[in-house]
Structures are given as structure tokens and as C-alpha cells.
Design a protein around this motif. Structure first.
Motif, PDB file in Angstrom:
ATOM      1  N   GLU A   6      -2.030  12.055  16.030  1.00  0.00           N
ATOM      2  CA  GLU A   6      -2.784  11.897  14.783  1.00  0.00           C
ATOM      3  C   GLU A   6      -1.851  11.716  13.585  1.00  0.00           C
ATOM      4  OE1 GLU A   6      -3.377  14.299  17.079  1.00  0.00           O
ATOM      5  OE2 GLU A   6      -5.217  13.431  17.870  1.00  0.00           O
ATOM      6  N   ALA A   7      -0.696  12.408  13.598  1.00  0.00           N
ATOM      7  CA  ALA A   7       0.259  12.286  12.491  1.00  0.00           C
ATOM      8  C   ALA A   7       0.844  10.885  12.433  1.00  0.00           C
ATOM      9  CB  ALA A   7       1.372  13.327  12.627  1.00  0.00           C
ATOM     10  N   VAL A   8       1.162  10.324  13.578  1.00  0.00           N
ATOM     11  CA  VAL A   8       1.721   8.962  13.620  1.00  0.00           C
ATOM     12  C   VAL A   8       0.663   7.960  13.185  1.00  0.00           C
ATOM     13  CG1 VAL A   8       2.702   7.189  15.122  1.00  0.00           C
ATOM     14  CG2 VAL A   8       3.395   9.570  15.398  1.00  0.00           C
ATOM     15  N   ILE A   9      -0.558   8.146  13.653  1.00  0.00           N
ATOM     16  CA  ILE A   9      -1.649   7.237  13.268  1.00  0.00           C
ATOM     17  C   ILE A   9      -1.885   7.311  11.765  1.00  0.00           C
ATOM     18  CG2 ILE A   9      -4.129   6.806  13.512  1.00  0.00           C
ATOM     19  CD1 ILE A   9      -3.804   7.730  16.473  1.00  0.00           C
ATOM     20  N   ALA A  10      -1.859   8.510  11.209  1.00  0.00           N
ATOM     21  CA  ALA A  10      -2.047   8.670   9.762  1.00  0.00           C
ATOM     22  C   ALA A  10      -0.919   8.018   8.981  1.00  0.00           C
ATOM     23  CB  ALA A  10      -2.144  10.153   9.414  1.00  0.00           C
ATOM     24  N   ALA A  11       0.313   8.142   9.468  1.00  0.00           N
ATOM     25  CA  ALA A  11       1.452   7.515   8.790  1.00  0.00           C
ATOM     26  C   ALA A  11       1.343   5.996   8.842  1.00  0.00           C
ATOM     27  CB  ALA A  11       2.764   7.979   9.408  1.00  0.00           C
ATOM     28  N   LEU A  12       0.904   5.477   9.959  1.00  0.00           N
ATOM     29  CA  LEU A  12       0.750   4.024  10.095  1.00  0.00           C
ATOM     30  C   LEU A  12      -0.431   3.495   9.286  1.00  0.00           C
ATOM     31  CD1 LEU A  12       1.398   3.301  13.879  1.00  0.00           C
ATOM     32  CD2 LEU A  12       2.760   2.526  11.945  1.00  0.00           C
ATOM     33  N   GLN A  13      -1.456   4.299   9.127  1.00  0.00           N
ATOM     34  CA  GLN A  13      -2.679   3.862   8.448  1.00  0.00           C
ATOM     35  C   GLN A  13      -2.388   3.354   7.036  1.00  0.00           C
ATOM     36  OE1 GLN A  13      -5.725   3.778  10.036  1.00  0.00           O
ATOM     37  NE2 GLN A  13      -6.418   2.655   8.265  1.00  0.00           N
ATOM     38  N   ALA A  14      -1.480   3.993   6.374  1.00  0.00           N
ATOM     39  CA  ALA A  14      -1.182   3.612   4.989  1.00  0.00           C
ATOM     40  C   ALA A  14      -0.460   2.273   4.890  1.00  0.00           C
ATOM     41  CB  ALA A  14      -0.341   4.703   4.322  1.00  0.00           C
ATOM     42  N   VAL A  15       0.399   1.961   5.853  1.00  0.00           N
ATOM     43  CA  VAL A  15       1.216   0.748   5.736  1.00  0.00           C
ATOM     44  C   VAL A  15       0.820  -0.350   6.722  1.00  0.00           C
ATOM     45  CG1 VAL A  15       3.231   1.834   4.713  1.00  0.00           C
ATOM     46  CG2 VAL A  15       2.973   1.842   7.184  1.00  0.00           C
ATOM     47  N   GLU A  16       0.328   0.024   7.890  1.00  0.00           N
ATOM     48  CA  GLU A  16      -0.062  -0.955   8.903  1.00  0.00           C
ATOM     49  C   GLU A  16      -1.401  -0.532   9.516  1.00  0.00           C
ATOM     50  OE1 GLU A  16       2.883  -1.986  11.826  1.00  0.00           O
ATOM     51  OE2 GLU A  16       4.516  -1.514  10.438  1.00  0.00           O
TER      52      GLU A  16
ATOM     53  N   ALA B 171      -3.802  -2.146  10.931  1.00  0.00           N
ATOM     54  CA  ALA B 171      -4.152  -2.757  12.223  1.00  0.00           C
ATOM     55  C   ALA B 171      -3.406  -2.064  13.360  1.00  0.00           C
ATOM     56  CB  ALA B 171      -3.828  -4.246  12.212  1.00  0.00           C
ATOM     57  N   ASN B 172      -2.125  -1.763  13.165  1.00  0.00           N
ATOM     58  CA  ASN B 172      -1.361  -1.052  14.193  1.00  0.00           C
ATOM     59  C   ASN B 172      -1.886   0.367  14.373  1.00  0.00           C
ATOM     60  OD1 ASN B 172       0.316  -3.082  15.001  1.00  0.00           O
ATOM     61  ND2 ASN B 172       2.008  -2.515  13.655  1.00  0.00           N
ATOM     62  N   ALA B 173      -2.277   1.000  13.283  1.00  0.00           N
ATOM     63  CA  ALA B 173      -2.834   2.341  13.368  1.00  0.00           C
ATOM     64  C   ALA B 173      -4.135   2.327  14.170  1.00  0.00           C
ATOM     65  CB  ALA B 173      -3.079   2.905  11.966  1.00  0.00           C
ATOM     66  N   GLN B 174      -4.960   1.336  13.919  1.00  0.00           N
ATOM     67  CA  GLN B 174      -6.224   1.233  14.646  1.00  0.00           C
ATOM     68  C   GLN B 174      -5.980   0.962  16.134  1.00  0.00           C
ATOM     69  OE1 GLN B 174      -8.804  -1.824  13.129  1.00  0.00           O
ATOM     70  NE2 GLN B 174     -10.556  -1.107  14.313  1.00  0.00           N
ATOM     71  N   ALA B 175      -5.040   0.085  16.436  1.00  0.00           N
ATOM     72  CA  ALA B 175      -4.720  -0.217  17.836  1.00  0.00           C
ATOM     73  C   ALA B 175      -4.147   1.006  18.544  1.00  0.00           C
ATOM     74  CB  ALA B 175      -3.745  -1.388  17.913  1.00  0.00           C
TER      75      ALA B 175
END
Length: 190
Positions: A69-79, A81-85
Motif C-alpha cells: 500500500e505504501a508503494v502504491i500510494a507513493a506511485l499514485q502521486a507521480v504515476e 497508471a503504474n499505481a493502478q496497475a
């Protein structure tokens, strides 16, 4: 001569069909085991891919922690689409692992039923059906002596005996009495 052939065919059907269905039914636990093993393998492969993607995200984004969840949250702000995938991959891996765990937690006799119910209730839209089809397609028939295989074999034997008896009775009703009735009438006619 026709009576001999008819009796021979009915006896062969009464013997062969139950044995064939018994051997077929004995394969059910092995196919369920293959399905569970395939689910585990796919879940582990997905988990390795997720860990590689998380390591890559941690290299580029300092805010990414260890947890999914922490990695997904970090990616959500900048990428996004990658966070969703990544979130979809994590959910899929969890669902496949949970399915495997449910099947393995079931009693051996109910594992095939649990596997079938699990594949039928697939919310992902066919992933599990594809795994089940692959497990079925790659299954090599064999006679494995286990309690579950024996119970399924006996059930197949009983079902095969019942179906064979129905077929022989139906065949006898269609072809037997009508011929005998006409022949007997002709024999005893004045």
C-alpha cells in the motif's frame, strides 16, 4: 444368435460403463490438486513481479515504503497508471493465493467441489476458469489410490451401473418385447 449377441452387448455395457466412469471419476481429485498447484504457482509468479516493481519504485521514489500500500500510494502521486496497475496485480495475487488456501483448507473429499465453486465465483472475469481449463488440459490420467480417489471412483462406479442399467432397459424396451411379442404370437397362432 441375435439373443446371444444382445446379451453379450448388454453385459459388456453393464461392465464397461461403470468401470469407465469409475476411472474417470477417480481423476477428479487429481485435477483439483493440479488446479490448486497452478493457482499457487501463478500467485507466486505474480508476487515476484510485484516485488520487482516495488524495488524499482523504491529506487526512483524515496517515499515508497516496504508495504504494498505504501508503494502504491507513493506511485499514485507521480504515476497514477503504474499505481493502478500495481494495485490490480497485488489484488490478483492475493485472490489467487486465497483461492489456493481455501482449496487446501477444505477436506480432501471436498477439494474438487471447492475448486469448482472457486472457479465459478471468479470475480476477475475468467482468470480462474482459464487456470482450471489448463489444469484439465495438462492432466495426465493416472490411477492414484487415495481416500478421495476411492470415494469418487465408487461414486463413478455406482453412477455408471445406474446409467448402464437404464440404457440396457431402454434398449430392451424398444427392441426386445415388441419382437418377442410378435414372434410368440406367430409361433402360437393356429
Amino acid at each position: 444368435m441375435a439373443g446371444f449377441v444382445g446379451r453379450w452387448l448388454s453385459d459388456a455395457l453393464r461392465l464397461g460403463l461403470p468401470l469407465a466412469l469409475a476411472l474417470l471419476a477417480m481423476q477428479v481429485p487429481a485435477v483439483a490438486h493440479g488446479y490448486a498447484a497452478a493457482l499457487l504457482q501463478i500467485a507466486e509468479d505474480a508476487r515476484r513481479d510485484i516485488e520487482q516493481r516495488k524495488a524499482s519504485a523504491r529506487r526512483f521514489y524515496r517515499g515508497a515504503g516496504e508495504a504494498d500500500e505504501a508503494v502504491i500510494a507513493a506511485l499514485q502521486a507521480v504515476e497514477p497508471a503504474n499505481a493502478q496497475a500495481l494495485a490490480a496485480s497485488v489484488e490478483r495475487a492475493r485472490a489467487l493465493r486465497a483461492a489456493h488456501d481455501r482449496i487446501e483448507a477444505a477436506p480432501p473429499l471436498l477439494r474438487p467441489v471447492t475448486a469448482l465453486v472457486d472457479a465459478a465465483e471468479d470475480p476477475a472475469g475468467g482468470d480462474k476458469w482459464a487456470v482450471l481449463r489448463t489444469a484439465f488440459d495438462t492432466h495426465v490420467p493416472q490411477v492414484v489410490l487415495s481416500a478421495a480417489a476411492a470415494v469418487y471412483g465408487i461414486a463413478g462406479l455406482v453412477a455408471g451401473s445406474f446409467v448402464a442399467e437404464l440404457l440396457v432397459s431402454a434398449f430392451g424396451a424398444v427392441f426386445g418385447p415388441g419382437r418377442r411379442g410378435r414372434g410368440d404370437a406367430a409361433r402360437f397362432a393356429p
